[in-house]
Write an enzyme that holds these catalytic residues in place. Structure first.
Site, PDB file in Angstrom:
ATOM      1  N   GLY A 235      47.415  43.014  39.552  1.00 26.56           N
ATOM      2  CA  GLY A 235      47.290  42.107  38.426  1.00 26.56           C
ATOM      3  C   GLY A 235      46.084  41.214  38.583  1.00 26.56           C
ATOM      4  CB  SER A 236      45.155  38.093  36.874  1.00 27.63           C
ATOM      5  OG  SER A 236      46.165  37.173  37.228  1.00 27.63           O
ATOM      6  CD  GLU A 255      43.985  47.372  41.801  1.00 26.99           C
ATOM      7  OE1 GLU A 255      43.099  46.607  41.351  1.00 26.99           O
ATOM      8  OE2 GLU A 255      44.658  48.115  41.097  1.00 26.99           O
ATOM      9  CG  LEU A 256      44.047  40.642  43.532  1.00 29.64           C
ATOM     10  CD1 LEU A 256      43.613  39.379  44.247  1.00 29.64           C
ATOM     11  CD2 LEU A 256      45.445  40.497  42.954  1.00 29.64           C
ATOM     12  CB  CYS A 289      41.247  46.694  37.857  1.00 27.68           C
ATOM     13  SG  CYS A 289      41.852  48.212  38.599  1.00 27.68           S
ATOM     14  CD  GLU A 378      39.715  42.553  35.782  1.00 26.60           C
ATOM     15  OE1 GLU A 378      39.711  43.737  36.141  1.00 26.60           O
ATOM     16  OE2 GLU A 378      40.603  41.748  36.115  1.00 26.60           O
TER      17      GLU A 378
END
Length: 475
Positions: A235-236, A255-256, A289, A378
């Site tokens: 996520g963020s 896992e950003l 992402c 992002e």
């Protein structure tokens, strides 16, 4: 719409746990209701934690063949249901059908690879005679399950991201509690139902795989419980950082995000590079992402590259995600749409130029400065930012001026350029002459800096979800 029945609660413990509340899952394309989804609460989270802790020893003791067979059994059932899963993913995520087909295919690959890796968990011998006290001793280590795992997935690839966590956890012998994004719980609920059905046929406790929906309070209850050994979050970055602080010192796999860079060298195949940006910046409507966000083009080929890129982006088909010809569809909700448009407006006010688009559909910005969100953060929408640089060395330096570092790519015919990028780009993966979004699910995948920690991919995630247990024996 209401094409799908309301699930009978949440899969917690050995049965479906009733819930007091439901909420509508909306089709992002037109706002219609797909169905009502069960909403969990903190009590549901605690019940799932109790059940996971209770079955953890039994799940850890499952023979390798059982873990393998359950995962392959789910693979077979999901294969038979693939068109239905694809349709459901379109409805709850709003992603174009072709992207949802890719998601299901990658989910199937992850299940198979996780099943295969279940049989490859092993330790090794360790020499102990470095000092005289160890003479004659035997040492080796085993890899054992880490314990209860909590997996939290994002809305953009809900089925795949959940499987990235479920597959390795089961293969490693860990019970797992999954929390999907509130907007997109349906495909994951169905997957967990299939897993529990197949598991029951093989004598696996149903609580080996559970699912809890809900808001931030549910997430906090799941991640801060001391019985949880590892939290895997996609996520963020801000949410991931909060989770890491709350979970410490227990393990987190994060896992950003990324501001994915694509470098176009002076010797690049420009038509191929332009096609890659037009695809890589806008698949999943830019909600990935590793969507292309920052394009760094060597100045000598800038004008030719932009002349190739603009018509390719303008040719993208925007519309109903249920149609196979659609390339870009509406974002997950109105808030995301408004944010992306505001970021584009701010970039233009800061000096960027609109090459094509206006921020409400496929958009390309040129000459984007530092200090605007569309470049620095992002964007998670259908926007690509282009900047020219004097040479590849400068492109690498500019790409590294980001707090993120997930994936990047370079387009070049030069081995020197390719290896400079491989050695110097501060990212978890570098792709040469293809999309930075290229990902084969068995490979180690993850980032550096604010893009996270740990690696996904069944083999590597299984290592993250097991711990060594050292055996020291004096015969």
């Amino acid at each position: 719409m209401d094409d799908y029945p309301v699930p009978p609660g949440l899969p917690i413990g050995e049965a479906w746990r009733p819930v007091a509340e439901t909420s509508p899952v909306r089709f992002p394309y037109d706002g219609s209701t797909v169905t009502q989804a069960p909403v969990g609460d903190v009590d549901a989270a605690r019940a799932a934690l109790d059940a996971a802790a209770e079955v953890a020893p039994a799940v850890a003791a499952l023979p390798t063949r059982v873990r393998h067979d359950v995962l392959l059994g789910v693979h077979a059932r999901l294969t038979a249901l693939a068109p239905e899963f694809e349709r459901l993913l379109v409805l709850e995520t709003g992603k174009p059908l072709n992207d949802c087909r890719t998601e299901v295919a990658r989910t199937l690959l992850t299940l198979v690879t996780s099943a295969e890796e279940a049989a490859r968990i092993h330790g090794e011998t360790v020499p102990l005679d470095g000092l005289p006290a160890g003479d004659g001793m035997v040492g080796f280590y085993l890899r054992v399950p880490i314990g209860v795992v909590v997996g939290i997935a994002g809305f953009n690839y809900p089925l795949l991201l959940a499987t990235h966590k479920i597959g390795p956890a089961l293969a490693a012998g860990c019970p797992i509690i999954v929390k999907p994004a509130p907007q997109t719980p349906l495909a994951t609920l169905w997957l967990v139902h299939l897993l529990r059905e197949v598991g029951e046929e093989h004598g696996v406790p149903a609580a080996a795989v559970q699912l809890v929906t809900g808001g931030a309070d549910v997430g906090a209850a799941l991640t801060t419980d001391p019985r949880v050994a590892a939290v895997s979050f996609t996520g963020s970055a801000p949410v991931g950082h909060r989770i890491a602080r709350a979970v410490a010192p227990r393990k987190t796999l994060l896992e950003l995000g990324n501001t994915t860079a694509l470098i176009v060298a002076e010797d690049a195949d420009l038509p191929a590079a332009a096609a890659a940006v037009a695809r890589g910046g806008f698949y999943a409507s830019g909600q990935a992402c590793i969507s292309v966000q920052r394009v760094l083009v060597v100045e000598s080929v800038r004008d030719r590259f932009l002349a190739l890129l603009a018509p390719r982006v303008e040719a993208l088909v925007v519309g109903d995600p249920r149609l196979p010809g659609t390339d870009v569809a509406p974002l997950i909700d109105a808030g995301a749409t408004a944010r992306v448009a505001a970021w584009v407006d701010a970039a233009v006010a800061g000096g960027a130029s609109l090459l094509t688009g206006d921020g409400t559909g496929p958009t390309v910005l040129s000459d984007v400065p530092d200090g605007v969100d569309a470049w620095d953060e992002e964007i998670f929408g259908p926007v690509v930012c282009v900047r020219s640089v004097p040479d590849v060395d400068t492109a690498i330096e500019v790409a590294n001026r980001s707090r993120y570092g997930l994936h990047a790519s370079i387009w070049t015919r030069s081995l020197a350029h390719a290896f400079a990028a491989l050695h110097r780009l501060e990212v978890g993966g570098v792709v040469v002459n293809d999309l930075p979004g290229f990902r084969s699910d068995p490979m180690p995948y993850g980032g550096v800096k604010d893009s996270g920690i740990g690696r996904e991919g069944p083999r590597y995630a299984i290592e993250e979800l097991t711990v060594t247990r050292m055996a020291v024996i004096r015969p």
